[in-house]
Design a protein around this motif. Structure first.
Motif, PDB file in Angstrom:
ATOM      1  N   ARG A 191       9.696  -8.607  11.131  1.00 24.88           N
ATOM      2  CA  ARG A 191       9.953  -9.386   9.909  1.00 24.88           C
ATOM      3  C   ARG A 191       8.792  -9.294   8.918  1.00 24.88           C
ATOM      4  NH1 ARG A 191       8.754 -12.823  13.933  1.00 24.88           N
ATOM      5  NH2 ARG A 191       7.121 -14.373  13.627  1.00 24.88           N
ATOM      6  N   TYR A 192       7.626  -8.826   9.370  1.00 26.82           N
ATOM      7  CA  TYR A 192       6.485  -8.697   8.457  1.00 26.82           C
ATOM      8  C   TYR A 192       6.321  -7.279   7.904  1.00 26.82           C
ATOM      9  CZ  TYR A 192       4.932 -13.259  10.062  1.00 26.82           C
ATOM     10  OH  TYR A 192       4.858 -14.597  10.344  1.00 26.82           O
ATOM     11  N   MET A 193       7.260  -6.389   8.245  1.00 27.68           N
ATOM     12  CA  MET A 193       7.076  -4.992   7.874  1.00 27.68           C
ATOM     13  C   MET A 193       6.868  -4.810   6.360  1.00 27.68           C
ATOM     14  SD  MET A 193       8.676  -2.160   6.555  1.00 27.68           S
ATOM     15  CE  MET A 193      10.446  -2.264   6.736  1.00 27.68           C
ATOM     16  N   GLU A 194       7.800  -5.354   5.560  1.00 33.14           N
ATOM     17  CA  GLU A 194       7.709  -5.152   4.112  1.00 33.14           C
ATOM     18  C   GLU A 194       6.435  -5.760   3.550  1.00 33.14           C
ATOM     19  OE1 GLU A 194      12.354  -5.073   2.783  1.00 33.14           O
ATOM     20  OE2 GLU A 194      10.807  -5.648   1.344  1.00 33.14           O
ATOM     21  N   LEU A 195       6.131  -6.963   4.025  1.00 31.92           N
ATOM     22  CA  LEU A 195       4.934  -7.651   3.543  1.00 31.92           C
ATOM     23  C   LEU A 195       3.686  -6.831   3.873  1.00 31.92           C
ATOM     24  CD1 LEU A 195       3.754 -10.201   2.245  1.00 31.92           C
ATOM     25  CD2 LEU A 195       3.758 -11.274   4.514  1.00 31.92           C
ATOM     26  N   ALA A 196       3.654  -6.268   5.062  1.00 25.89           N
ATOM     27  CA  ALA A 196       2.500  -5.475   5.481  1.00 25.89           C
ATOM     28  C   ALA A 196       2.358  -4.226   4.605  1.00 25.89           C
ATOM     29  CB  ALA A 196       2.635  -5.082   6.951  1.00 25.89           C
ATOM     30  N   VAL A 197       3.458  -3.537   4.374  1.00 24.35           N
ATOM     31  CA  VAL A 197       3.397  -2.323   3.540  1.00 24.35           C
ATOM     32  C   VAL A 197       2.911  -2.696   2.138  1.00 24.35           C
ATOM     33  CG1 VAL A 197       4.725  -0.426   2.518  1.00 24.35           C
ATOM     34  CG2 VAL A 197       5.218  -1.151   4.856  1.00 24.35           C
ATOM     35  N   ARG A 198       3.444  -3.796   1.630  1.00 27.76           N
ATOM     36  CA  ARG A 198       3.084  -4.214   0.275  1.00 27.76           C
ATOM     37  C   ARG A 198       1.592  -4.584   0.203  1.00 27.76           C
ATOM     38  NH1 ARG A 198       7.451  -7.484  -0.692  1.00 27.76           N
ATOM     39  NH2 ARG A 198       8.594  -5.579  -1.098  1.00 27.76           N
ATOM     40  N   ALA A 199       1.134  -5.323   1.191  1.00 29.38           N
ATOM     41  CA  ALA A 199      -0.272  -5.761   1.187  1.00 29.38           C
ATOM     42  C   ALA A 199      -1.211  -4.557   1.247  1.00 29.38           C
ATOM     43  CB  ALA A 199      -0.529  -6.686   2.381  1.00 29.38           C
ATOM     44  N   LEU A 200      -0.858  -3.579   2.057  1.00 29.81           N
ATOM     45  CA  LEU A 200      -1.729  -2.404   2.200  1.00 29.81           C
ATOM     46  C   LEU A 200      -1.660  -1.519   0.965  1.00 29.81           C
ATOM     47  CD1 LEU A 200      -0.984  -1.642   5.951  1.00 29.81           C
ATOM     48  CD2 LEU A 200      -3.055  -2.672   4.977  1.00 29.81           C
ATOM     49  N   HIS A 201      -0.478  -1.444   0.381  1.00 27.06           N
ATOM     50  CA  HIS A 201      -0.315  -0.659  -0.846  1.00 27.06           C
ATOM     51  C   HIS A 201      -1.215  -1.228  -1.938  1.00 27.06           C
ATOM     52  CE1 HIS A 201       2.039   1.478  -4.045  1.00 27.06           C
ATOM     53  NE2 HIS A 201       2.197   2.346  -3.065  1.00 27.06           N
ATOM     54  N   ALA A 202      -1.273  -2.551  -2.009  1.00 29.72           N
ATOM     55  CA  ALA A 202      -2.133  -3.204  -3.008  1.00 29.72           C
ATOM     56  C   ALA A 202      -3.606  -3.023  -2.638  1.00 29.72           C
ATOM     57  CB  ALA A 202      -1.775  -4.689  -3.103  1.00 29.72           C
ATOM     58  N   GLU A 203      -3.924  -3.237  -1.372  1.00 29.72           N
ATOM     59  CA  GLU A 203      -5.325  -3.160  -0.941  1.00 29.72           C
ATOM     60  C   GLU A 203      -5.937  -1.801  -1.271  1.00 29.72           C
ATOM     61  OE1 GLU A 203      -7.543  -5.228   0.223  1.00 29.72           O
ATOM     62  OE2 GLU A 203      -9.056  -3.641   0.520  1.00 29.72           O
ATOM     63  N   PHE A 204      -5.179  -0.742  -1.051  1.00 32.04           N
ATOM     64  CA  PHE A 204      -5.739   0.596  -1.281  1.00 32.04           C
ATOM     65  C   PHE A 204      -5.374   1.144  -2.666  1.00 32.04           C
ATOM     66  CE2 PHE A 204      -5.946   0.010   3.299  1.00 32.04           C
ATOM     67  CZ  PHE A 204      -7.283   0.339   3.526  1.00 32.04           C
ATOM     68  N   GLU A 205      -4.914   0.254  -3.522  1.00 28.44           N
ATOM     69  CA  GLU A 205      -4.659   0.567  -4.933  1.00 28.44           C
ATOM     70  C   GLU A 205      -3.839   1.826  -5.112  1.00 28.44           C
ATOM     71  OE1 GLU A 205      -8.507   0.478  -6.730  1.00 28.44           O
ATOM     72  OE2 GLU A 205      -8.816  -1.596  -6.120  1.00 28.44           O
ATOM     73  N   LEU A 206      -2.715   1.842  -4.447  1.00 28.64           N
ATOM     74  CA  LEU A 206      -1.884   3.041  -4.483  1.00 28.64           C
ATOM     75  C   LEU A 206      -0.821   2.988  -5.580  1.00 28.64           C
ATOM     76  CD1 LEU A 206      -1.382   3.553  -0.647  1.00 28.64           C
ATOM     77  CD2 LEU A 206      -2.964   4.734  -2.173  1.00 28.64           C
ATOM     78  N   HIS A 207      -0.694   1.836  -6.220  1.00 32.71           N
ATOM     79  CA  HIS A 207       0.412   1.657  -7.166  1.00 32.71           C
ATOM     80  C   HIS A 207       0.300   2.580  -8.374  1.00 32.71           C
ATOM     81  CE1 HIS A 207      -2.935  -1.013  -8.098  1.00 32.71           C
ATOM     82  NE2 HIS A 207      -2.628  -0.802  -9.350  1.00 32.71           N
ATOM     83  N   ASP A 208       1.439   2.732  -9.016  1.00 35.41           N
ATOM     84  CA  ASP A 208       1.532   3.524 -10.228  1.00 35.41           C
ATOM     85  C   ASP A 208       0.966   2.683 -11.373  1.00 35.41           C
ATOM     86  OD1 ASP A 208       2.339   4.837 -12.507  1.00 35.41           O
ATOM     87  OD2 ASP A 208       4.225   5.507 -11.605  1.00 35.41           O
ATOM     88  N   GLN A 209      -0.187   3.110 -11.898  1.00 37.84           N
ATOM     89  CA  GLN A 209      -0.870   2.292 -12.916  1.00 37.84           C
ATOM     90  C   GLN A 209       0.027   2.039 -14.116  1.00 37.84           C
ATOM     91  OE1 GLN A 209      -4.233   1.509 -12.485  1.00 37.84           O
ATOM     92  NE2 GLN A 209      -4.753   2.826 -10.767  1.00 37.84           N
ATOM     93  N   GLU A 210       0.687   3.119 -14.586  1.00 37.30           N
ATOM     94  CA  GLU A 210       1.506   2.969 -15.797  1.00 37.30           C
ATOM     95  C   GLU A 210       2.638   1.985 -15.577  1.00 37.30           C
ATOM     96  OE1 GLU A 210       3.012   6.683 -17.331  1.00 37.30           O
ATOM     97  OE2 GLU A 210       0.996   7.520 -17.049  1.00 37.30           O
ATOM     98  N   GLN A 211       3.326   2.189 -14.437  1.00 36.72           N
ATOM     99  CA  GLN A 211       4.479   1.332 -14.168  1.00 36.72           C
ATOM    100  C   GLN A 211       4.058  -0.124 -14.012  1.00 36.72           C
ATOM    101  OE1 GLN A 211       6.968   3.156 -11.209  1.00 36.72           O
ATOM    102  NE2 GLN A 211       8.096   1.251 -10.982  1.00 36.72           N
ATOM    103  N   SER A 212       2.918  -0.330 -13.345  1.00 34.53           N
ATOM    104  CA  SER A 212       2.455  -1.696 -13.147  1.00 34.53           C
ATOM    105  C   SER A 212       2.107  -2.310 -14.503  1.00 34.53           C
ATOM    106  CB  SER A 212       1.217  -1.720 -12.267  1.00 34.53           C
ATOM    107  OG  SER A 212       1.515  -1.096 -11.055  1.00 34.53           O
ATOM    108  N   ALA A 213       1.512  -1.494 -15.386  1.00 32.98           N
ATOM    109  CA  ALA A 213       1.135  -2.010 -16.690  1.00 32.98           C
ATOM    110  C   ALA A 213       2.358  -2.467 -17.484  1.00 32.98           C
ATOM    111  CB  ALA A 213       0.380  -0.943 -17.472  1.00 32.98           C
ATOM    112  N   ASN A 214       3.478  -1.762 -17.241  1.00 31.97           N
ATOM    113  CA  ASN A 214       4.702  -2.099 -17.979  1.00 31.97           C
ATOM    114  C   ASN A 214       5.396  -3.345 -17.436  1.00 31.97           C
ATOM    115  OD1 ASN A 214       4.367   0.077 -19.559  1.00 31.97           O
ATOM    116  ND2 ASN A 214       5.634   1.447 -18.293  1.00 31.97           N
TER     117      ASN A 214
END
Ligand code: ADP
Ligand code: ASP
Ligand code: MG
Length: 412
Positions: free
Chosen positions: A388-411
């Motif tokens: 049940r924590y799978m999505e939360l874990a992926v999301r937390a790690l994605h944020a921690e290692f700054e993997l997000h799409d900068q442009e998309q996040s800015a929008n």
């Protein structure tokens, strides 16, 4: 003019209109002067449907030889339909089953390995300007029986054909426009990678990123096949799987993979003596059940707990195998949990950076996610958490290692 092997997955050939769309895409490559070999999957959902019917009659483990005859039929439908669609566009095409090519495999039904591919038929067709449309996921063993390569195996068919034909490129055409920093279905602002190394892609695929079948990446690395993942539905550069990342600053973590196909078994209170691991895992191995992660706790009072993971499909059989053995090691308790997820971070940059594990564990702790098991290698760290924590874990790690799409996040 190049020789290109293109593989189209289940969603790409999901219905008649989409098959016609694929035919138009192939025709464009032909018009541009390229030679094309096409590999297709079954219509999406079809292999599951066939599997369900097989299990309805044959139980959890239907007869493997017959199951492969059944499952391989999905691809027979799509090669015929795509060949017809190509010919409607004036492109000469010919459907080919695995044994017509022939794609020779070993006899491990359901997870066969490709040993050799005959190229004469394909080359003769190409010389005539014909587009061979090959059924993915299937081959033939030494007895002439149909075999299948494991779920998602059409990718491997394509890369193996590309290797055998010394193709200039193998394109994996799918429903996403490349390999992302995490499954884009879960992480909306995941970023498409322009390039990813074979090493990283092999880890990501093996750890659950189903965008590529692990063995296809292995083949591409071994035979140096230029491999690209791109969208069937829109133009774009996709993601190139490269041997070396040149002139690029390596990110510490390139991507995150998750897998929901494992289950955990704990044998509690076994004697903390030499040979226990082999006594527990020996019978499991003899049943051909693959063990992934293993954890042995520090012993107390001469007893210890032993935990390991297996594929969920093998969970019941693994438990049953241990029940039989439990008396012999007079274990206190055998327990199992199949509501687990494995979440992994992967990156060649980890080699040269310390403290990555701490960052990972801190990020999970900040979300109150309990880590049940850990395993590491040079370029990856995996943890087992409650499903049940799978999505939360992926999301937390994605944020921690700054993997997000900068442009998309800015929008956003
Ligand atoms: P196909 O039927 O074309 O073989 P798959 O469903 O097997 O397609 O693989 C494509 C899917 O892989 C995507 O729809 C996506 O949800 C999933 N996926 C998982 N991890 C990733 C990732 N890191 N990058 C891109 N796609 C991913
Ligand atoms: N049709 C097979 C499956 O669903 C093979 C593939 O799609 O690659 O697993
Ligand atoms: Mg696939």
């Amino acid at each position: 003019m190049a020789l290109i092997v293109q593989k189209y997955g289940g969603t790409s050939v999901g219905d008649v209109e989409r098959i016609q769309g694929v035919a138009r895409r192939v025709a464009r490559y032909k018009e541009a002067g390229h030679d094309v070999v096409v590999v297709v999957s079954a219509i999406s959902g079809e292999t599951n449907r066939l599997m369900a019917m097989g299990q309805q009659i044959g139980g959890d483990k239907p007869l493997p030889r017959e199951l492969d005859v059944l499952l391989s039929s999905g691809e027979q439908v799509t090669i015929a339909l795509l060949s017809m669609a190509l010919m409607q566009l004036g492109v000469s095409a010919k459907s080919l089953l695995g044994d017509q090519v022939a794609v020779h495999t070993d006899s491990a039904f359901g997870k066969a390995r490709i040993e050799r591919i005959d190229t004469q038929t394909l080359k003769a067709d190409l010389d005539q300007g014909v587009v061979p449309v090959v059924a993915g996921f299937q081959g033939v063993n030494g007895d002439g029986d149909i075999t299948t390569l494991g779920r998602g195996g059409s990718d491997t068919s394509a890369v193996a054909l590309a290797a055998a034909l010394h193709a200039d490129e193998c394109e994996i055409c799918t429903d996403v426009d490349g390999v992302y920093t995490a499954d884009p279905r879960i992480i909306k602002d995941a970023r498409r990678l322009d390039q990813v190394t074979f090493e990283e892609m092999l880890e990501l695929a093996s750890l659950g990123s189903k965008v590529l079948h692990p063995r296809s990446v292995e083949f591409a690395g071994r035979y140096k096949v230029p491999l690209r993942v791109l969208s069937t539905f829109q133009e774009g550069p996709g993601t190139l799987i490269t041997m070396e990342m040149d002139n690029m600053e390596q990110a510490i973590v390139s991507g995150i993979a998750h897998a929901l196909d494992e289950a955990k078994i704990t044998v509690a209170g076994v004697p903390d003596i030499p040979g226990v691991a082999s006594k527990i895992l020996g019978p499991i191995g003899r049943k051909n059940i693959e063990v992934d992660m293993i954890l042995q706790n520090t012993g107390a009072d001469g007893l210890t707990d032993f935990t390991f993971t297996v594929k969920r499909q093998d969970f019941a059989e693994a438990l049953a195998t241990l029940e039989n053995m439990a008396k012999e090691f007079s274990a206190r308790e055998i327990s199992g949990d199949d509501a687990i997820a494995k979440v992994s971070i992967v990156g060649v940059g980890m080699r040269s950076h310390a403290g990555v594990a701490t960052r990972m564990f801190d990020a999970l702790a900040a979300e109150n996610i309990n880590i049940q098991m850990i395993s590491t290698s040079e370029i990856k760290i995996s943890v087992v958490v409650a499903e049940r924590y799978m999505e939360l874990a992926v999301r937390a790690l994605h944020a921690e290692f700054e993997l997000h799409d900068q442009e998309q996040s800015a929008n956003v």
